[in-house]
Design an enzyme around this catalytic site. Structure first.
Site, mmCIF file in Angstrom:
data_model
loop_
_atom_site.group_PDB
_atom_site.id
_atom_site.type_symbol
_atom_site.label_atom_id
_atom_site.label_comp_id
_atom_site.label_asym_id
_atom_site.label_seq_id
_atom_site.Cartn_x
_atom_site.Cartn_y
_atom_site.Cartn_z
ATOM 1 N N HIS A 127 -9.685 78.714 -13.330
ATOM 2 C CA HIS A 127 -10.264 79.967 -12.839
ATOM 3 C C HIS A 127 -11.254 80.342 -14.128
ATOM 4 O O HIS A 127 -11.984 81.520 -13.872
ATOM 5 C CB HIS A 127 -9.042 81.052 -12.759
ATOM 6 N N ASP A 150 -4.104 75.219 -12.019
ATOM 7 C CA ASP A 150 -5.185 76.198 -12.751
ATOM 8 C C ASP A 150 -5.648 75.250 -13.888
ATOM 9 O O ASP A 150 -5.375 75.545 -15.059
ATOM 10 C CB ASP A 150 -4.836 77.488 -13.064
ATOM 11 N N SER A 167 -7.490 82.997 -21.317
ATOM 12 C CA SER A 167 -7.252 81.959 -20.397
ATOM 13 C C SER A 167 -8.029 80.694 -20.704
ATOM 14 O O SER A 167 -8.920 80.459 -21.333
ATOM 15 C CB SER A 167 -7.767 82.464 -19.096
ATOM 16 N N GLY A 168 -7.423 79.533 -20.370
ATOM 17 C CA GLY A 168 -7.961 78.155 -20.418
ATOM 18 C C GLY A 168 -7.363 77.686 -21.936
ATOM 19 O O GLY A 168 -7.834 76.513 -22.259
ATOM 20 N N GLY A 204 -9.013 87.038 -21.403
ATOM 21 C CA GLY A 204 -9.884 86.479 -22.295
ATOM 22 C C GLY A 204 -9.296 85.088 -23.041
ATOM 23 O O GLY A 204 -9.931 84.184 -23.698
HETATM 24 N N1 ARG Z 1 -5.969 85.586 -16.467
HETATM 25 C C1 ARG Z 1 -6.135 85.652 -17.822
HETATM 26 C C2 ARG Z 1 -7.478 85.307 -18.459
HETATM 27 O O1 ARG Z 1 -8.567 84.783 -17.640
HETATM 28 C C3 ARG Z 1 -5.127 85.408 -18.771
HETATM 29 C C4 ARG Z 1 -3.932 86.155 -18.744
HETATM 30 C C5 ARG Z 1 -2.673 85.716 -19.095
HETATM 31 N N2 ARG Z 1 -1.964 86.830 -18.991
HETATM 32 C C6 ARG Z 1 -0.563 86.802 -19.698
HETATM 33 N N3 ARG Z 1 0.202 87.900 -19.477
HETATM 34 N N4 ARG Z 1 -0.270 85.864 -20.419
HETATM 35 O O2 ARG Z 1 -7.900 85.426 -19.628
#
Ligand code: ARG
Length: 318
Positions: A89, A142, A237-238, A235
């Site tokens: 994503h 993902d 993520s990944g 932020g």
């Molecule tokens: N989707 C988020 C990103 O793009 C990550 C979110 C992770 N959330 C959590 N509660 N661990 O950075």
């Protein structure tokens, strides 16, 4: 911001050669390396020290290298000098895969972005999104690979991480470590410096309760303690969710994917389960000599976990 100075930790002593550079990176004005922050981080995390997470990379999208600018930031993990594992994503927007030229990777950084210091700025030459990535419904699969235009130079602050393998980690209860430059609260600001926090893994069965049965076998949940909860957030993520395995060293078990809010009590963060993707990663990084940690390895010493959990399996690096 209340900050407290204290003596360099043993780890820092070991990294003494890098300290002069670190002082420059971290910035004297913000307190010396090792200064302890009392405010919540990643969510409720702490500042990393140089070389603590050498596999952590920052990924800037749209090559907008301005923190908080129109581009966005994600994390990633160096699994080979020229391969980064991140979240699908991060590089797919409304079904369109980012062009390599839109992506910039930073390795060896504590600052979210400080081109020109000891970190390495790396271009991307190809973006490989998992073919089963389901952005529309489940966020299943993902995960994505980025091939770097030139290999990162490995040193004390830039290194690769091994991959978890086999059907391990299903029992939950392992203390892992998540790191990133993401927001320090849901809807808050990203962190200028790399932060990390311990999060305990769950079984998928348990995780299906807070997530209404949307947790697939390709996901791994961690965090969501009843109180004093830590978590990844927007932020991050990944980025890496890792454990330290005896003999095999630090091992990547998850890729930050999604969550309901951040650090809500009893609601863990959800990660792509790395052990499900070893075959896919091998097939798509032709020629790479990946490190793989066997599922028989024991986890200990990582985020303060109790250790002695049967966990994984391998690919040894060179
Ligand atoms: N989707 C988020 C990103 O793009 C990550 C979110 C992770 N959330 C959590 N509660 N661990 O950075």
């Amino acid at each position: 911001m209340s900050q407290r100075m204290h003596a360099p930790t043993r780890r820092l002593v070991l990294l003494v050669v890098g300290l002069a550079a670190v002082a420059t990176i971290v910035g004297i004005g913000r307190g010396a390396v090792g200064a302890e922050e009392r405010e919540p981080r990643i969510v409720n995390g702490q500042p990393a020290v140089d070389g603590q997470f050498p596999w952590q990379v920052g990924l800037f999208i749209d090559a907008d290298l301005t923190p908080g600018g129109s581009g966005s930031i994600c994390g990633g993990s160096l699994i080979e000098p020229n391969w980064v594992l991140t979240a699908a994503h991060c590089v797919v927007d409304s079904g369109t895969v980012a062009a390599p030229a839109q992506l910039t990777v930073f390795a060896g950084e504590l600052d979210q972005l400080s081109a020109g210091d000891t970190g390495q700025q790396l271009g991307v030459t190809s973006v490989i999104v998992h073919p089963g990535y389901d952005a529309s419904v489940s966020e299943n699969n993902d995960i994505a690979l980025l091939e770097l235009s030139s290999a990162a130079t490995l040193n004390s602050v830039v290194d690769t991480i091994a991959l978890a393998s086999g059907g391990a980690l299903e029992a939950g209860g392992v203390t892992a470590t998540v790191s990133g430059w993401g927001t320090t609260s849901s809807g808050g600001s990203t962190s200028p410096t790399l932060l990390y926090a311990p999060v305990d893994t769950w079984t998928n069965v348990d995780c299906n309760a807070p997530y209404g049965n949307q947790i697939t076998a390709n996901m791994l949940c961690a965090g969501g303690a009843p109180t004093n909860t830590t978590d990844s957030c927007q932020g991050d993520s990944g980025g890496p969710l890792a454990v330290e395995a005896q003999t095999y060293g630090w091992t990547l078990i998850g890729v930050v994917s999604f969550g309901n809010g951040c650090a809500l009590p009893n609601v863990p963060g959800v990660y792509a389960r790395v052990s499900q993707y070893v075959t896919w990663i091998q097939a798509n990084t032709a020629g790479a000599t990946l490190s793989i940690t066997p599922n028989t390895a024991q986890v200990g010493g990582g985020g303060g976990g109790s250790g002695a959990y049967p966990v994984y399996v391998p690919i040894m690096r060179r």
